[in-house]
Design a protein around this motif. Structure first.
Motif, PDB file in Angstrom:
ATOM      1  N   CYS A 287       0.797  -1.219   0.000  1.00 40.86           N
ATOM      2  CA  CYS A 287       0.000   0.000   0.000  1.00 40.86           C
ATOM      3  C   CYS A 287       0.833   1.275   0.000  1.00 40.86           C
ATOM      4  CB  CYS A 287      -0.903   0.019   1.232  1.00 40.86           C
ATOM      5  SG  CYS A 287      -1.996  -1.390   1.363  1.00 40.86           S
ATOM      6  N   GLU A 288       2.117   1.176   0.249  1.00 42.59           N
ATOM      7  CA  GLU A 288       2.928   2.366   0.450  1.00 42.59           C
ATOM      8  C   GLU A 288       3.456   2.974  -0.838  1.00 42.59           C
ATOM      9  OE1 GLU A 288       6.080   1.255   3.041  1.00 42.59           O
ATOM     10  OE2 GLU A 288       4.760   1.024   4.759  1.00 42.59           O
TER      11      GLU A 288
ATOM     12  N   VAL B 143      -0.912  -1.773  -8.457  1.00 40.30           N
ATOM     13  CA  VAL B 143      -0.073  -2.621  -7.615  1.00 40.30           C
ATOM     14  C   VAL B 143       0.032  -3.968  -8.324  1.00 40.30           C
ATOM     15  CG1 VAL B 143       0.206  -3.772  -5.395  1.00 40.30           C
ATOM     16  CG2 VAL B 143      -0.821  -1.499  -5.481  1.00 40.30           C
ATOM     17  N   GLY B 144       1.214  -4.302  -8.790  1.00 45.10           N
ATOM     18  CA  GLY B 144       1.379  -5.560  -9.518  1.00 45.10           C
ATOM     19  C   GLY B 144       0.480  -5.579 -10.741  1.00 45.10           C
ATOM     20  N   ARG B 145      -0.311  -6.655 -10.883  1.00 43.57           N
ATOM     21  CA  ARG B 145      -1.235  -6.773 -12.010  1.00 43.57           C
ATOM     22  C   ARG B 145      -2.609  -6.198 -11.680  1.00 43.57           C
ATOM     23  NH1 ARG B 145      -1.154 -12.881 -13.514  1.00 43.57           N
ATOM     24  NH2 ARG B 145      -1.403 -12.950 -11.285  1.00 43.57           N
TER      25      ARG B 145
END
Length: 194
Positions: free
Chosen positions: A59-60, A86-88
């Motif tokens: 989350c950061e 975030v990622g995919r």
């Protein structure tokens, strides 16, 4: 849906209504109230959710944050709703207690962007849908009528009527068929193995 012990503690020390510890300021909304506010909106939209612990590392930071709403308040500023990749996938942070209608609209948008909606979302507001898999490995769809009036729906899936709600128990139900779910009733549809 991510939950956080840090957030639970923060709400105990800084109440939503007063900004002071809940035990000294007469109570007010607690973490469960906030959790239910979001979960109830997901339920209303026929969006099933897993509850997982918050992963602060996911989350950061990041400069790719897209702000969807900001505070319009004399004491509060900054993002009230923000999202980032975030990622995919993505994470959407809701940092304000909004109206139920706005909460549902935001969750509907996030779920559609994530590709997490299906036919059940199309029935939201008409009938509640929950899905599962039985011991034989066949998909089950439960159409729950939490209403004092019977509800007519067009089945988006076919299978067998497990309980005998719309057809005799075990009777065939075709996708696209109109069925009636009685007041306070349930229609359980068992599909074929995927």
């Amino acid at each position: 849906m991510m939950v956080s012990n840090d957030s639970l503690t923060a709400l105990e020390w800084f109440g939503l209504e007063s900004g002071f510890p809940r035990r000294y300021s007469g109570g007010g909304a607690n973490y469960n109230d906030v959790f239910r506010w979001v979960y109830d909106a997901l339920f209303d939209l026929n969006l099933e959710a897993d509850v997982v612990p918050a992963d602060a590392a996911a989350c950061e930071g990041g400069s790719d944050v897209k702000v969807l709403a900001v505070y319009d308040h004399h004491a509060w500023s900054g993002p009230a709703i923000a999202t980032r990749a975030v990622g995919r996938g993505s994470i959407t942070h809701l940092a304000a207690m909004t109206s139920p209608a706005l909460t549902r609209a935001l969750l509907r948008l996030v779920a559609r962007r994530a590709g997490a909606t299906d036919w059940a979302a199309d029935l939201a507001g008409t009938i509640t849908v929950r899905k599962g898999v039985n011991g034989a490995g066949r998909p089950l769809a439960y159409l729950l009528n939490y209403s004092r009036d019977a509800v007519r729906v067009t089945l988006p899936v076919g299978g067998r009527d497990v309980l005998g709600t719309a057809r005799p128990a075990g009777g065939a139900l075709a996708a696209g068929a109109d069925v009636v779910v009685p007041a306070w009733g349930v229609l359980a549809v068992e599909g074929e193995r995927d």
